[in-house]
Design a protein around this motif. Structure first.
Motif, short mmCIF file in Angstrom:
data_model
loop_
_atom_site.label_atom_id
_atom_site.label_comp_id
_atom_site.label_asym_id
_atom_site.label_seq_id
_atom_site.Cartn_x
_atom_site.Cartn_y
_atom_site.Cartn_z
N ALA A 177 -28.54 -10.14 49.81
CA ALA A 177 -28.45 -10.80 48.50
C ALA A 177 -29.58 -11.80 48.32
N VAL A 178 -29.86 -12.56 49.35
CA VAL A 178 -30.96 -13.54 49.28
C VAL A 178 -32.30 -12.82 49.13
N TYR A 179 -32.47 -11.72 49.88
CA TYR A 179 -33.72 -10.95 49.81
C TYR A 179 -33.95 -10.42 48.40
N VAL A 180 -32.92 -9.89 47.77
CA VAL A 180 -33.06 -9.35 46.40
C VAL A 180 -33.45 -10.45 45.43
N GLU A 181 -32.82 -11.62 45.57
CA GLU A 181 -33.14 -12.73 44.65
C GLU A 181 -34.58 -13.18 44.81
#
Length: 805
Positions: A351-355
């Motif tokens: 999730a952090v990577y996508v953001e």
């Protein structure tokens, strides 16, 4: 009378740097003490060059004791009584005072630390005569050179307290009498040193123990030997042979997990695109998820108890490690926790990577983790939303399954949090697209087991069951007698789950059946007070008084009603029921109460003891309340043996026939019961007494010397052994009385109760020499003791089976 024992080192042949040592133990002094004159003989060892070397344990103990004394020594190099008592760990002040007075020659209330340490070293290497003299001086309280009757009674009373034994005044007098009788003295006279020495010479076993190191008498706080547990023995051929099923299961389990991991890696790499970091995150999430699918299915299979019980009657029982199913259940639970942490951590990282790395998706980490915007999941994109409750439930279940909760008196917390498996699996089916593939077959079996265990099904199959009698034992054990349905069949050592609505309406607790299957009409359970539910059970039946619920006048009225049907002469026998008889009836009711309390049973469930009658030579080991499955087995053995009795139709001669191997293949049984306290033997001492008597009756009827099918050995760990000066006098008296009366004073059995813990290598060595067939050990008790017994079994190639719930 003056008795002196001297030990003088040889003047010739001593090593360089050594000096002559002279030790005088003299009871002819005014105070009757022990005079110890010491001169160090070696600069290095502080002992004579001709003394035998200390064993490793003795050396460690002496070093430990010296260190403890040195910490408490005052500025004058002396130690006082309270410090002396605390270091040696003596429970009763009597022996501490006697030891101290023997070393405190000048009666100043202080001991020179150097003299004390040298004295302990001397006792370590003393001759048997010296040690007998030391015992005599300890027992000679007034220092008169004679042990008077009251002195001996004081010693025996103190020995009883040290050994956690309780005898009445009459038994205490009997023990005192047998000691005087053994010494050939008048019971109101006294015992001299020579008398005591002669008594010991008539009892070689006691004398042999006195030749052991005196450290065995005094050491109560051994040096710490804790260390890292070795793994080397797990790679030996004996370990592999004794744990083959367990090892094969672990290998297959590991290979399956590795195979799932490899398959997942190949799938991700085949479809994967993106940076190396993104692929690592996807691999971690995918591998964790796929392993969760498999392990969340396997953890359910490991608790399908009815399936396990059925498998025990098939050839698969010889292949599958059914006895370790609880251990594997815990292990798989730990694996699930690790995989869940990896899986959740990887998805958070995703999730952090996508953001951060994919702004074109216009999604924040919060959007992905806590909403359906990411659209992940096969049911309306709910993968992330359903993941959080799954993770929360898993954390709660793992924490509440830890030993400090389960065994810390909070079993209810463990029980009710474990019920969360229902929402856990329900949400997991929604969360993971393929989980239901894994879950469908175990899930169906689980539902079937739950239906078969339900109250409705049990009522339809067995009818209603009731607790009809209750025995409340002072040791905190509740003996329950439960009505047995005619179609309720079980094997010796099986266990059931019990629910008593008046105690808790939804709680089921497992207990081993302690009665034999051959007993008709009822089953026995023995429940030890160990947690909240069992404490409530004991308190409830303690308060329940059937006599009060049925007043005395009702008892009289029933007597009158019954008498009216009988002739007049017999009526008076029932009408005359005085107050004393009613009080006696109440007292019996308190011991074994007639009750009628509704209960529900679920089972039976099989354990490793189902192999008992296929075994040639069985060793049954019960520790504490772990004796319950052994009680069932012992009763069943005697029932089967008595069933082989036949009668000649012509001459009516009775004899015991050959038991078919299909019924019982047992040639010999060794039963070993270990208890801490005297009162704990009350649980099954009546049963053991019956077994002893029946074995004697069988031998008498067959007109032959008794060769016991069942050998009984009892151990009381709180009792001081013969090697301990605080128990030597009492154990000697008990041995003499047992030899005279053929009955043990502690239990009332013909089997002598042994003090201390069993030496398993000695016990198993003796069993291995009997050569009655292949030996299999069945154990039920504390896990720590189980590991010790299992290790000893490996040395003698005995098969080991342990009961687990």
């Amino acid at each position: 009378m003056e008795d002196k024992v001297q030990l003088v080192t040889e003047k010739e042949g001593t090593q360089e740097g050594s000096k002559e040592i002279k030790i005088v133990i003299n009871d002819g002094s005014e105070n009757g003490g022990v005079e110890l004159d010491f001169v160090r003989t070696s600069k290095d060892s502080g002992r004579s060059g001709t003394d035998p070397p200390c064993t490793e344990n003795e050396t460690k103990w002496l070093a430990c004791i010296e260190e403890k004394f040195q910490v408490r020594v005052n500025e004058n190099g002396q130690i006082e009584f309270e410090d002396f008592k605390e270091v040696l760990g003596v429970r009763q002040s009597f022996f501490a005072d006697r030891f101290f007075s023997l070393f405190d020659k000048e009666k100043h209330g202080r001991i020179e630390i150097s003299a004390l340490i040298d004295g302990l070293r001397t006792l370590t290497h003393g001759s048997p005569v010296q040690k007998i003299k030391f015992v005599f001086d300890v027992y000679d309280i007034d220092g008169s050179g004679e042990i008077e009757r009251e002195e001996l009674k004081t010693i025996l009373t103190t020995c009883m307290q040290e050994s956690s034994l309780c005898f009445g005044e009459e038994h205490l007098n009997d023990l005192t009498d047998v000691m005087f009788d053994a010494a050939g003295k008048d019971r109101n006279g006294s015992i001299s040193f020579d008398d005591l020495k002669n008594v010991l010479e008539k009892h070689p076993s006691v004398l042999e123990n006195l030749t052991l190191s005196a450290t065995q008498w005094l050491k109560t706080v051994p040096p710490s030997t804790t260390g890292k547990k070795g793994w080397k023995h797990k790679f030996t051929l004996k370990y592999l042979r004794n744990n083959l099923r367990k090892i094969m299961f672990l290998i297959i389990y590991s290979l399956i997990n590795v195979g799932i991991g490899i398959y997942t890696v190949m799938e991700v790499l085949e479809k994967g695109t993106g940076s190396a970091g993104y692929l690592v995150i996807r691999l971690a999430a995918s591998i964790g998820g796929m392993l969760l699918n498999f392990n969340c299915m396997l953890i359910l299979i490991l608790v399908l108890r009815k399936c396990h019980t059925l498998i025990r009657s098939t050839p698969l029982a010889a292949i599958l490690p059914l006895d370790q199913h609880i251990s594997f259940h815990k292990m798989v639970g730990g694996v699930i926790g690790v995989c869940a942490a990896v899986h959740a951590g990887a998805h958070i990282a995703h999730a952090v990577y996508v953001e951060v790395e994919m702004p074109e998706k216009n999604l924040t980490a919060a959007d992905i983790l806590f909403t359906q915007k990411a659209g992940m999941g096969w049911v309306s994109g709910t993968a992330y939303i359903t993941g959080w409750p799954i993770l929360g439930i898993l954390i709660i279940m793992i924490i509440c399954s830890l030993p400090f909760v389960r065994r810390g008196g909070h079993f209810e917390v463990f029980y009710w949090t474990h019920v969360l498996y229902l929402p856990f699996w329900a949400i997991l089916i929604i969360h993971a697209k393929v989980f239901w593939y894994y879950f469908i077959m175990p899930g169906v079996l689980f539902v079937i087991e739950k239906i078969l265990s339900s109250r409705m099904f049990k009522r339809a199959r067995y009818g209603q069951t009731f607790i009809t009698e209750v025995g409340l034992l002072p040791s905190g054990v509740c003996h329950l007698v439960i009505s047995r349905p005619d179609n309720f069949r079980y094997s010796p050592g099986d266990y059931i789950f019990l629910q008593i609505p008046v105690i808790a309406n939804y709680e089921w607790h497992p207990f081993t059946i302690s009665s034999a299957p051959e007993m008709k009409g009822h089953i026995w359970l023995h429940v030890r007070t160990a947690g909240h539910w069992t404490k409530q059970l004991y308190e409830y039946f303690s308060a329940l008084d059937p006599i009060k619920e049925t007043p005395d006048r009702d008892l009289m009225r029933r007597s009158h009603t019954r008498a009216s049907w009988w002739p007049a002469k017999r009526q008076s026998q029932y009408k005359v029921k005085d107050k004393g008889e009613l009080i006696a009836e109440k007292r019996i009711a308190q011991i074994m109460k007639k009750v009628n309390v509704k209960c529900h049973i679920d089972g039976p469930y099989g354990t490793a003891t189902r192999e008992i009658f296929e075994t040639e030579h069985a060793v049954l080991i019960g520790a504490g309340i772990g004796v319950t499955p052994m009680a069932s087995i012992l009763q069943s053995i005697m029932y089967r043996y008595k069933d082989s009795k036949a009668t000649c139709p012509k001459c009516h001669f009775s004899f015991y026939g050959i038991i078919p191997e299909t019924v019982m293949n047992l040639k010999k049984v060794n039963f070993i019961w270990i208890n801490r306290d005297q009162k704990n033997f009350e649980w099954f001492v009546g049963l053991l007494n019956k077994i002893e008597k029946e074995q004697i009756d069988v031998a008498f009827e067959e007109g032959r010397d008794m060769e016991k099918v069942i050998d009984i050995e009892l151990f009381m760990t709180a009792a001081k052994e013969k090697t301990d000066i605080r128990g030597a006098g009492l154990q000697m008296a008990l041995s003499i009385m047992h030899r005279r009366d053929k009955k043990d004073l502690i239990t009332g059995l013909s089997t002598r109760t042994q003090a201390g813990r069993p030496n398993w290598y000695k016990v198993f060595g003796k069993i291995s020499q009997e050569r009655k067939g292949k030996v299999k050990v069945f154990f039920c008790g504390a896990p720590q003791l189980g590991q010790i017994v299992k290790k000893a079994c490996m040395r003698y190639d005995f098969k080991f089976r342990k009961e687990n719930f």
